[in-house]
Design a protein around this motif. Sequence first.
Motif, short mmCIF file in Angstrom:
data_model
loop_
_atom_site.label_atom_id
_atom_site.label_comp_id
_atom_site.label_asym_id
_atom_site.label_seq_id
_atom_site.Cartn_x
_atom_site.Cartn_y
_atom_site.Cartn_z
N PRO A 108 0.82 -1.21 0.00
CA PRO A 108 0.00 0.00 0.00
C PRO A 108 0.86 1.27 0.00
O PRO A 108 1.93 1.31 0.62
N GLY A 109 0.38 2.28 -0.72
CA GLY A 109 1.13 3.54 -0.79
C GLY A 109 0.18 4.71 -0.54
O GLY A 109 -0.98 4.67 -0.95
N LEU A 110 0.66 5.73 0.13
CA LEU A 110 -0.19 6.89 0.46
C LEU A 110 0.50 8.18 0.02
O LEU A 110 1.63 8.46 0.44
N MET A 111 -0.19 8.95 -0.82
CA MET A 111 0.38 10.23 -1.26
C MET A 111 0.17 11.29 -0.19
O MET A 111 -0.89 11.33 0.44
N VAL A 112 1.14 12.17 -0.02
CA VAL A 112 0.99 13.28 0.92
C VAL A 112 0.71 14.53 0.09
O VAL A 112 1.44 14.81 -0.86
N PRO A 113 -0.37 15.29 0.40
CA PRO A 113 -0.67 16.46 -0.43
C PRO A 113 0.47 17.47 -0.43
O PRO A 113 1.15 17.64 0.59
N TYR A 114 0.65 18.10 -1.58
CA TYR A 114 1.74 19.08 -1.70
C TYR A 114 1.50 20.29 -0.80
O TYR A 114 2.40 20.85 -0.22
N HIS A 115 0.24 20.70 -0.70
CA HIS A 115 -0.05 21.94 0.02
C HIS A 115 -1.33 21.75 0.83
O HIS A 115 -2.29 21.15 0.35
N HIS A 116 -1.33 22.24 2.03
CA HIS A 116 -2.54 22.11 2.84
C HIS A 116 -2.53 23.21 3.91
O HIS A 116 -1.54 23.37 4.62
N VAL A 117 -3.61 23.95 3.99
CA VAL A 117 -3.73 24.93 5.08
C VAL A 117 -4.93 24.50 5.92
O VAL A 117 -6.02 24.29 5.38
N ASP A 118 -4.73 24.33 7.22
CA ASP A 118 -5.84 23.98 8.10
C ASP A 118 -6.37 25.27 8.73
O ASP A 118 -5.75 25.83 9.64
N PRO A 119 -7.53 25.78 8.22
CA PRO A 119 -8.01 27.08 8.71
C PRO A 119 -8.38 27.03 10.20
O PRO A 119 -8.42 28.06 10.87
N GLN A 120 -8.64 25.83 10.74
CA GLN A 120 -8.97 25.71 12.17
C GLN A 120 -7.74 26.02 13.02
O GLN A 120 -7.85 26.50 14.14
N ILE A 164 11.43 20.30 -7.30
CA ILE A 164 10.12 20.26 -6.64
C ILE A 164 9.94 18.84 -6.13
O ILE A 164 10.33 17.88 -6.81
N LEU A 165 9.37 18.73 -4.93
CA LEU A 165 9.35 17.42 -4.26
C LEU A 165 7.95 16.85 -4.15
O LEU A 165 6.97 17.60 -4.03
N GLY A 166 7.87 15.55 -4.15
CA GLY A 166 6.62 14.84 -3.89
C GLY A 166 6.88 13.70 -2.91
O GLY A 166 8.01 13.18 -2.87
N LEU A 167 5.86 13.31 -2.14
CA LEU A 167 6.05 12.28 -1.12
C LEU A 167 5.01 11.16 -1.26
O LEU A 167 3.83 11.43 -1.45
N VAL A 168 5.50 9.94 -1.15
CA VAL A 168 4.61 8.76 -1.08
C VAL A 168 5.06 7.95 0.13
O VAL A 168 6.25 7.65 0.26
N MET A 169 4.12 7.62 1.00
CA MET A 169 4.49 6.82 2.17
C MET A 169 4.05 5.37 1.94
O MET A 169 3.05 5.11 1.28
N THR A 170 4.80 4.47 2.52
CA THR A 170 4.47 3.05 2.43
C THR A 170 5.07 2.33 3.64
O THR A 170 6.04 2.84 4.23
#
Length: 328
Positions: A108-120, A164-170
């Motif tokens: 199994p592999g999980l992509m990590v989003p490139y950008h994320h802002v948590d407004p909370q 530019i970087l991208g991440l996949v976790m496994t």
Amino acid sequence: MNELISTTLTSEAIKEKAKSLGADLVGIADGGLMDQFPPDPENSRTPSHITEIDGARVIVLAKRISFATSRLPAWNDQHKFYGDELLISALEELALDLVFWLEDNGAPGLMVPYHHVDPQKFIKGEDTQATHPLSAEHAAVESGLGTLGLNHQLITPEFGPRVILGLVMTSADIEPDAKMETSLCRGPECGRCLKACPADAVQHWDRDWLACDKFRSPFGFEFLSDYLTSVLKEPNQANQIGMLRGMESSEIFQAMLRGSGIITGCRRCADVCPVGDDYEDLLKKWVDEIPEETPEKLKRLEAMVAEAALPEAYEKQKRWIGKIELKN
Ligand code: SF4
Ligand code: SF4
């Protein structure tokens, strides 16, 4: 804590696949080590904060940015924003293809989003708006792709900071890479990132991230929320309508169409960095002169060079900056 699962895949096979899909560089970080050493212990963002199941390894994918865009001198040239945004999209597709290939092979592999802002969680004036769920730069160092520079930008031997970087976790049981121990950065004696920075955000082995945000994400979450707040506070309705039809609305609209100026923005510090096999032939002649250089900036760099000890900011990040030999 994430546990490893057995697999017939090897690190070499995964890297070969990622390169065949278009990655220029690939490294594999040990998610357990990333859990153990969060880059910012006060705002811990590690693989286990995302998943307790599939974060034992972090595959770091890098694509080089276009040389031509680095040769454009203006920090806010739209071709840079657009080119980088296309690259992020390409990297996301590449990462998704890799995820399905991993899963077809039982891992199994999980992509990590490139950008994320948590407004909370975002607190205006305190938090940096471009904080990612997992620091790709720190993951890249852990995966042996490079080290952090004077302003904490990732520097690679091949392309300097121009990736530019991208991440996949496994949690596939694959061999992680070892990180580099010695800094690739030439320090304040070079200081080209500091000289070129339009925000004057580069500090002594540190960065003023809030000042940088206004340039690296000029139409980002903070710009949008400030603008909408100013419209709501305007008591006159005719003025409100005028504001909504104004330049700011147009900039937000255009930025949101593609993400240019939101997830991409200034990277002057990367364009002028002399580290990288690409620099001498493809960049030096065009970026050697730095119009943003000022006597004040040069003075600050001289003071950094003269310091007898490394600052606390270095101590906090030395795992990722690497060993530095002081010349004094
Ligand atoms: S991205 Fe731009 S504003 Fe931020 S440190 Fe680099 S040069 Fe400065
Ligand atoms: S420009 Fe110079 S000081 Fe800045 S990160 Fe690159 S090598 Fe280090």
